[in-house]
Design a protein around this motif. Structure first.
Motif, PDB file in Angstrom:
ATOM      1  N   TRP A 156      81.740  38.007  74.356  1.00 38.45           N
ATOM      2  CA  TRP A 156      82.807  37.133  75.131  1.00 38.45           C
ATOM      3  C   TRP A 156      82.226  36.246  75.941  1.00 38.45           C
ATOM      4  O   TRP A 156      81.183  36.924  76.732  1.00 38.45           O
ATOM      5  CB  TRP A 156      83.039  38.455  75.302  1.00 38.45           C
ATOM      6  CG  TRP A 156      84.191  38.364  74.617  1.00 38.45           C
ATOM      7  CD1 TRP A 156      84.339  40.238  74.770  1.00 38.45           C
ATOM      8  CD2 TRP A 156      84.802  38.351  73.615  1.00 38.45           C
ATOM      9  NE1 TRP A 156      84.974  40.738  73.966  1.00 38.45           N
ATOM     10  CE2 TRP A 156      85.489  40.180  72.936  1.00 38.45           C
ATOM     11  CE3 TRP A 156      84.994  37.355  72.986  1.00 38.45           C
ATOM     12  CZ2 TRP A 156      86.320  39.935  71.750  1.00 38.45           C
ATOM     13  CZ3 TRP A 156      85.565  37.167  71.823  1.00 38.45           C
ATOM     14  CH2 TRP A 156      86.820  38.940  70.985  1.00 38.45           C
ATOM     15  N   ASP A 157      82.219  34.833  75.945  1.00 41.58           N
ATOM     16  CA  ASP A 157      81.984  34.225  76.577  1.00 41.58           C
ATOM     17  C   ASP A 157      82.944  34.255  77.696  1.00 41.58           C
ATOM     18  O   ASP A 157      82.740  33.264  78.703  1.00 41.58           O
ATOM     19  CB  ASP A 157      82.026  32.660  76.484  1.00 41.58           C
ATOM     20  CG  ASP A 157      81.415  31.775  77.635  1.00 41.58           C
ATOM     21  OD1 ASP A 157      80.253  31.755  78.261  1.00 41.58           O
ATOM     22  OD2 ASP A 157      82.428  30.800  77.643  1.00 41.58           O
ATOM     23  N   ARG A 158      84.005  34.538  77.369  1.00 41.37           N
ATOM     24  CA  ARG A 158      85.194  34.919  78.713  1.00 41.37           C
ATOM     25  C   ARG A 158      86.001  35.975  77.672  1.00 41.37           C
ATOM     26  O   ARG A 158      86.046  35.985  76.449  1.00 41.37           O
ATOM     27  CB  ARG A 158      86.317  33.905  78.181  1.00 41.37           C
ATOM     28  CG  ARG A 158      87.262  32.938  77.425  1.00 41.37           C
ATOM     29  CD  ARG A 158      87.547  32.158  77.563  1.00 41.37           C
ATOM     30  NE  ARG A 158      88.035  30.799  76.816  1.00 41.37           N
ATOM     31  CZ  ARG A 158      88.577  30.101  76.546  1.00 41.37           C
ATOM     32  NH1 ARG A 158      88.678  29.102  77.975  1.00 41.37           N
ATOM     33  NH2 ARG A 158      89.877  29.909  75.529  1.00 41.37           N
ATOM     34  N   PRO A 159      86.560  36.392  78.677  1.00 40.42           N
ATOM     35  CA  PRO A 159      87.282  37.780  78.262  1.00 40.42           C
ATOM     36  C   PRO A 159      88.637  37.155  76.750  1.00 40.42           C
ATOM     37  O   PRO A 159      89.087  35.780  77.266  1.00 40.42           O
ATOM     38  CB  PRO A 159      88.214  38.534  79.195  1.00 40.42           C
ATOM     39  CG  PRO A 159      87.827  37.821  80.670  1.00 40.42           C
ATOM     40  CD  PRO A 159      87.233  36.982  80.329  1.00 40.42           C
ATOM     41  N   TYR A 160      88.378  38.297  75.861  1.00 40.44           N
ATOM     42  CA  TYR A 160      89.060  37.549  74.571  1.00 40.44           C
ATOM     43  C   TYR A 160      91.281  37.613  75.448  1.00 40.44           C
ATOM     44  O   TYR A 160      91.212  39.349  75.755  1.00 40.44           O
ATOM     45  CB  TYR A 160      89.295  38.839  73.741  1.00 40.44           C
ATOM     46  CG  TYR A 160      90.378  39.235  72.238  1.00 40.44           C
ATOM     47  CD1 TYR A 160      90.024  37.324  71.750  1.00 40.44           C
ATOM     48  CD2 TYR A 160      91.184  39.814  72.043  1.00 40.44           C
ATOM     49  CE1 TYR A 160      90.696  37.323  70.198  1.00 40.44           C
ATOM     50  CE2 TYR A 160      92.052  39.406  70.992  1.00 40.44           C
ATOM     51  CZ  TYR A 160      91.509  37.875  70.504  1.00 40.44           C
ATOM     52  OH  TYR A 160      92.447  38.062  69.578  1.00 40.44           O
ATOM     53  N   GLN A 161      91.843  36.740  74.579  1.00 46.23           N
ATOM     54  CA  GLN A 161      93.287  37.046  74.805  1.00 46.23           C
ATOM     55  C   GLN A 161      93.898  36.236  73.580  1.00 46.23           C
ATOM     56  O   GLN A 161      93.685  35.328  73.220  1.00 46.23           O
ATOM     57  CB  GLN A 161      93.614  36.054  75.757  1.00 46.23           C
ATOM     58  CG  GLN A 161      92.815  36.048  77.679  1.00 46.23           C
ATOM     59  CD  GLN A 161      93.407  35.201  78.638  1.00 46.23           C
ATOM     60  OE1 GLN A 161      94.185  34.141  78.766  1.00 46.23           O
ATOM     61  NE2 GLN A 161      92.841  35.892  79.718  1.00 46.23           N
ATOM     62  N   ILE A 162      94.917  37.032  73.212  1.00 49.36           N
ATOM     63  CA  ILE A 162      95.595  36.162  72.300  1.00 49.36           C
ATOM     64  C   ILE A 162      96.056  35.570  72.012  1.00 49.36           C
ATOM     65  O   ILE A 162      97.299  35.118  73.512  1.00 49.36           O
ATOM     66  CB  ILE A 162      96.077  38.155  71.426  1.00 49.36           C
ATOM     67  CG1 ILE A 162      95.941  39.447  71.812  1.00 49.36           C
ATOM     68  CG2 ILE A 162      97.617  36.844  70.674  1.00 49.36           C
ATOM     69  CD1 ILE A 162      97.133  40.536  71.061  1.00 49.36           C
ATOM     70  N   GLU A 164      94.798  32.575  72.328  1.00 50.22           N
ATOM     71  CA  GLU A 164      94.148  31.908  73.556  1.00 50.22           C
ATOM     72  C   GLU A 164      92.557  31.738  72.614  1.00 50.22           C
ATOM     73  O   GLU A 164      91.753  31.818  71.476  1.00 50.22           O
ATOM     74  CB  GLU A 164      93.770  32.377  74.690  1.00 50.22           C
ATOM     75  CG  GLU A 164      94.644  32.110  75.492  1.00 50.22           C
ATOM     76  CD  GLU A 164      95.010  30.698  76.133  1.00 50.22           C
ATOM     77  OE1 GLU A 164      94.491  29.919  76.229  1.00 50.22           O
ATOM     78  OE2 GLU A 164      96.434  31.111  75.930  1.00 50.22           O
ATOM     79  N   PRO A 165      91.901  30.289  72.065  1.00 51.57           N
ATOM     80  CA  PRO A 165      90.594  30.392  71.880  1.00 51.57           C
ATOM     81  C   PRO A 165      89.473  30.849  72.357  1.00 51.57           C
ATOM     82  O   PRO A 165      89.156  32.040  73.129  1.00 51.57           O
ATOM     83  CB  PRO A 165      90.056  28.649  72.353  1.00 51.57           C
ATOM     84  CG  PRO A 165      91.772  27.569  72.383  1.00 51.57           C
ATOM     85  CD  PRO A 165      92.713  29.283  72.669  1.00 51.57           C
ATOM     86  N   ILE A 166      88.783  31.499  71.270  1.00 49.44           N
ATOM     87  CA  ILE A 166      87.917  32.594  70.549  1.00 49.44           C
ATOM     88  C   ILE A 166      86.927  31.389  71.661  1.00 49.44           C
ATOM     89  O   ILE A 166      86.318  31.017  70.794  1.00 49.44           O
ATOM     90  CB  ILE A 166      88.199  33.758  69.762  1.00 49.44           C
ATOM     91  CG1 ILE A 166      89.453  33.885  69.526  1.00 49.44           C
ATOM     92  CG2 ILE A 166      87.274  34.452  70.367  1.00 49.44           C
ATOM     93  CD1 ILE A 166      88.992  34.532  68.522  1.00 49.44           C
ATOM     94  N   ARG A 167      85.947  32.076  72.071  1.00 53.47           N
ATOM     95  CA  ARG A 167      84.567  32.276  72.905  1.00 53.47           C
ATOM     96  C   ARG A 167      83.568  33.337  72.677  1.00 53.47           C
ATOM     97  O   ARG A 167      84.260  33.835  73.906  1.00 53.47           O
ATOM     98  CB  ARG A 167      84.440  30.961  74.239  1.00 53.47           C
ATOM     99  CG  ARG A 167      85.396  29.516  73.846  1.00 53.47           C
ATOM    100  CD  ARG A 167      85.778  29.412  75.992  1.00 53.47           C
ATOM    101  NE  ARG A 167      83.936  29.314  76.359  1.00 53.47           N
ATOM    102  CZ  ARG A 167      84.317  28.112  75.990  1.00 53.47           C
ATOM    103  NH1 ARG A 167      84.679  26.740  75.444  1.00 53.47           N
ATOM    104  NH2 ARG A 167      82.629  27.580  76.621  1.00 53.47           N
ATOM    105  N   ILE A 168      83.066  33.087  71.749  1.00 54.38           N
ATOM    106  CA  ILE A 168      81.203  33.653  72.148  1.00 54.38           C
ATOM    107  C   ILE A 168      80.440  33.483  72.229  1.00 54.38           C
ATOM    108  O   ILE A 168      80.011  32.100  71.842  1.00 54.38           O
ATOM    109  CB  ILE A 168      81.174  34.141  70.460  1.00 54.38           C
ATOM    110  CG1 ILE A 168      82.828  34.969  70.237  1.00 54.38           C
ATOM    111  CG2 ILE A 168      79.968  35.418  70.265  1.00 54.38           C
ATOM    112  CD1 ILE A 168      82.530  35.940  68.304  1.00 54.38           C
TER     113      ILE A 168
END
Length: 240
Positions: A156-162, A164-168
């Motif tokens: 994850w580039d930042r923690p996953y949040q429903i 919210e844009p997904i950043r990997i």
């Protein structure tokens, strides 16, 4: 405008051509667009990447509006450009840079060669595709043999949040001078790729955002073949 030479042609003024081709490589491998995954939500970056990999073969021709921002470590203010990208699997693309208008250019790959055409210079530089993208990793991608979870560490580039844009974040397992790491931003509702961000070992950074994406478009035969206008000098070169 200063005339483009063999030595600086790959700078693809005002932004690096290799940044363009790295972005194109990612699109080729991942198919650019994911379709909605349904009610199930992936709980790990590996699961999302697996979904991307599964969609690879389903992608055909598309077009999308792009905005490219490139910050060279040795430069001051970042370069910004906008235009349209047309894409056809497995390795054909056409980047039409329209803004700023005084710096219009095109980068065309027909599956064998890459042509860099800057109208103001009345010159087109032509390179073999396998020379422009000579990394083993990149060439596996272009041949359709790339495997993201084999070639990259995925986090994850930042923690996953429903919602919210997904950043990997992906980092090559084998060091690549042209790609230190890559960050992929995905719309959580449509699974369209919203942006690609990548940095190289020299400290240069590029961000490309995508909008107005249209899938399964129809293009005229020969659209990915570059035909130089009359009077344009054609220079065929190699990268050493």
């Amino acid at each position: 405008m200063k005339r483009m030479s063999k030595n600086n042609a790959l700078s693809c003024y005002p932004v690096p051509c290799r940044s363009i081709l790295w972005a194109a490589m990612v699109l080729l491998v991942w198919g650019f667009c994911l379709k909605p995954a349904g009610p199930a939500v992936a709980v790990s970056p590996e699961e999302i990447i697996t979904q991307v990999q599964k969609k690879y073969d389903a992608t055909g021709m598309f077009k999308t509006r792009f905005r490219q921002e490139s910050q060279l470590k040795t430069a001051g203010a970042p370069d910004t450009a906008e235009g349209w990208l047309f894409f056809k699997k497995p390795s054909q693309m056409r980047w039409q840079y329209q803004y700023p208008p005084e710096q219009k250019k095109e980068v065309i790959a027909d599956g064998r060669e890459v042509s860099i055409y800057i109208p103001q210079d009345r010159m087109v530089m032509v390179y073999p595709l396998n020379q422009v993208l000579r990394s083993d990793l990149v060439m596996r991608f272009f041949s359709g043999m790339g495997r993201l979870q084999t070639d990259f560490t995925v986090t994850w580039d930042r923690p996953y949040q429903i919602h919210e844009p997904i950043r990997i974040r992906l980092k090559p397992v084998k060091p690549q001078p042209e790609l230190k790491h890559l960050i992929l931003t995905i719309d959580p509702e449509t699974f369209l790729v919203q942006a690609l961000e990548f940095s190289n070992a020299y400290g240069d950074h590029t961000r490309m955002s995508f909008t107005q994406t249209q899938l399964d478009i129809k293009l005229a035969p020969g659209f990915f073949t570059f035909i130089p206008p009359p009077g344009v000098e054609i220079v065929r070169d190699k990268i050493y």
